[in-house]
Design a protein around this motif. Structure first.
Motif, mmCIF file in Angstrom:
data_model
loop_
_atom_site.group_PDB
_atom_site.id
_atom_site.type_symbol
_atom_site.label_atom_id
_atom_site.label_comp_id
_atom_site.label_asym_id
_atom_site.label_seq_id
_atom_site.Cartn_x
_atom_site.Cartn_y
_atom_site.Cartn_z
ATOM 1 N N GLU A 75 12.046 -6.544 49.575
ATOM 2 C CA GLU A 75 12.819 -6.171 48.463
ATOM 3 C C GLU A 75 14.110 -5.588 48.898
ATOM 4 O O GLU A 75 14.583 -4.562 48.337
ATOM 5 C CB GLU A 75 12.129 -5.368 47.375
ATOM 6 N N LYS A 119 17.508 -6.849 52.155
ATOM 7 C CA LYS A 119 17.972 -7.853 52.874
ATOM 8 C C LYS A 119 17.569 -7.521 54.170
ATOM 9 O O LYS A 119 17.629 -6.513 54.793
ATOM 10 C CB LYS A 119 19.638 -8.001 52.681
ATOM 11 N N LEU A 156 17.883 -14.040 48.525
ATOM 12 C CA LEU A 156 18.125 -14.154 46.783
ATOM 13 C C LEU A 156 19.085 -12.896 46.389
ATOM 14 O O LEU A 156 18.452 -11.833 46.352
ATOM 15 C CB LEU A 156 17.129 -14.492 46.029
ATOM 16 N N SER A 157 20.287 -13.227 46.508
ATOM 17 C CA SER A 157 20.964 -11.871 46.173
ATOM 18 C C SER A 157 20.989 -11.480 44.666
ATOM 19 O O SER A 157 21.186 -10.303 44.685
ATOM 20 C CB SER A 157 22.666 -12.585 46.362
ATOM 21 N N GLN A 158 20.478 -12.311 43.823
ATOM 22 C CA GLN A 158 20.399 -11.550 42.714
ATOM 23 C C GLN A 158 19.217 -10.811 42.394
ATOM 24 O O GLN A 158 19.616 -9.706 41.919
ATOM 25 C CB GLN A 158 20.063 -12.890 41.412
ATOM 26 N N GLU A 159 18.098 -10.972 43.218
ATOM 27 C CA GLU A 159 17.187 -10.091 42.964
ATOM 28 C C GLU A 159 16.903 -8.917 44.189
ATOM 29 O O GLU A 159 16.252 -8.182 44.090
ATOM 30 C CB GLU A 159 15.766 -10.774 43.000
ATOM 31 N N GLN A 160 18.032 -9.417 45.243
ATOM 32 C CA GLN A 160 17.954 -8.710 46.445
ATOM 33 C C GLN A 160 16.652 -8.908 47.346
ATOM 34 O O GLN A 160 16.168 -7.837 47.762
ATOM 35 C CB GLN A 160 18.204 -7.071 46.234
ATOM 36 N N HIS A 161 16.255 -9.922 47.401
ATOM 37 C CA HIS A 161 14.859 -10.045 47.993
ATOM 38 C C HIS A 161 15.005 -11.041 49.223
ATOM 39 O O HIS A 161 15.764 -12.036 48.988
ATOM 40 C CB HIS A 161 13.865 -10.813 46.956
#
Length: 402
Positions: A367, A369, A344-349
């Motif tokens: 938390e 990539k 999830l790019s927005q949260e970088q999770h």
């Protein structure tokens, strides 16, 4: 008890205790003078063959030597049992038609044929268990149904008093299998008390079986005192160990409440697989936010309201709704045993999801990539999922050293 009955009871006692040399010597003493070709001497020859077959069976010989081709005779143990069964049928028929039929041969042949049929049923069962492990499938209920069929089919078979020792060991073997596969089925449903009771039931039956083979001849030979148990018995111990290890992870939080943190660590360290410690080691080494097992079935048995079965760190307050949606969206891929990476790019999770078994999933959150090419992560996921399914234990039924 008549002399022939006493002889047969002693013979089956030796075989059930794995004293195959004693069984062979007993038959040799019973044989009539050389050159005699009576029905009884022919019957004794089959008893010698049976002792050899039983020895091979206990060393898991039933999944070896499957060399059947147009030019090569099938020499599998199942084929040997089938041939023996047919030969005993012929002997039984010849004896029936003889001038002075031997009632003991008639009765014993019938019972031994039933016993051989039971052995063949179990060989087919073990073959199925092995193939489940080979193809990494989770079909515990299917195996359990087949075990129940074997028990029911043979419950009225080989009841002659002479075969009592063989019947007792056969019953223990079937009951241990039934208890352990029933435990696996209950573990899938996250049922604590029934799972524990079934594992304990299998454990007590394993002890009873071990007590019956304590007097086996190989332990009495000085330098071989510490000789290992036969391969099949060792496999049963491995299977019980695998089921117990799985139980200890699924109900780690419940078990941890019964004792101190230090004692639960020591107890888990003695298990065949200390899954909880493996998860801790992975989480710390790779700095994962959490590693957990999640059930997508909200039942009365769920250990927590959000479906979390066990996690490290122990307390996860995060809602699992997002993860459950990911599972639903990728269900077809997960059912094909694929490891899902969701960044999830927005949260970088990065969420990593894998199927342990039907309705139960392994979830790892980072938390940052993470790449699908990271072998350490993928190896950890594959290993823990396969071990929890017990497929490695099933697949090791085939003794590759032979």
């Amino acid at each position: 008890m008549e002399s022939e009955d006493e002889f047969l009871h002693t013979y089956f006692s030796h075989v059930s205790q794995l004293c195959y040399e004693k069984a062979k010597e007993l038959v040799e003493k019973e044989k009539e003078p050389k050159g005699s070709t009576t029905s009884w001497s022919a019957f004794l020859n089959y008893l010698q063959q049976l002792a050899l077959a039983e020895k091979s069976y206990m060393e898991i010989g039933f999944l070896q030597n499957k060399h059947k081709s147009f030019l090569r005779k099938d020499n599998s143990l199942k084929s040997i049992y089938e041939t023996m069964k047919n030969d005993l049928r012929k002997l039984e028929e010849q004896n029936r038609q003889s001038v002075a039929p031997n009632n003991r041969i008639q009765k014993s042949s019938k019972n031994i044929i039933q016993y051989i049929n039971a052995r063949i049923n179990l060989i087919d069962l073990y073959d199925k268990i092995y193939n489940v492990g080979l193809h990494k499938q989770n079909r515990h209920n299917e195996i359990l149904t087949q075990i129940e069929t074997v028990i029911e089919k043979n419950s009225e078979g080989f009841t002659d008093i002479c075969l009592t020792p063989a019947k007792a060991v056969f019953s223990l073997e079937c009951e241990i299998l039934e208890q352990l596969f029933r435990a696996l089925s209950r573990l899938q449903k996250l049922e604590f008390s029934p799972s524990l009771a079934l594992i304990h039931g299998a454990h007590t039956r394993l002890i009873a079986w071990e007590n019956k083979i304590q007097s086996r001849e190989i332990w009495k030979l000085g330098i071989f005192k510490n000789s290992p148990s036969p391969a099949l018995f060792q496999w049963f111990q491995k299977l019980k160990g695998a089921v117990l290890s799985k139980f200890s992870l699924f109900f780690h939080d419940i078990l941890a409440q019964q004792t101190t943190p230090n004692e639960i660590r020591q107890l888990c360290a003695k298990l065949q697989q200390d899954y909880y410690q493996k998860i801790i080691t992975f989480q710390k080494k790779y700095d994962a936010t959490y590693v957990l097992l999640l059930s997508d079935q909200q039942t009365l048995n769920s250990p927590s309201p959000n479906g979390i079965i066990v996690s490290y760190p122990p307390r996860i307050s995060t809602s699992m709704d997002l993860v459950l949606k990911m599972i639903a969206d990728t269900y077809s891929e997960l059912s094909m045993d694929k490891i899902i990476y969701k960044f999830l790019s927005q949260e970088q999770h990065t969420y990593i999801i894998a199927t342990v078994e039907s309705t139960i999933y392994l979830i790892i959150l980072f938390e940052n990539k993470k790449s699908e090419k990271d072998a350490y992560i993928s190896n950890f996921v594959v290993e823990i999922c396969q071990n929890l399914r017990c497929t490695k234990t099933f697949a090791c039924l085939k003794n590759t050293t032979k």
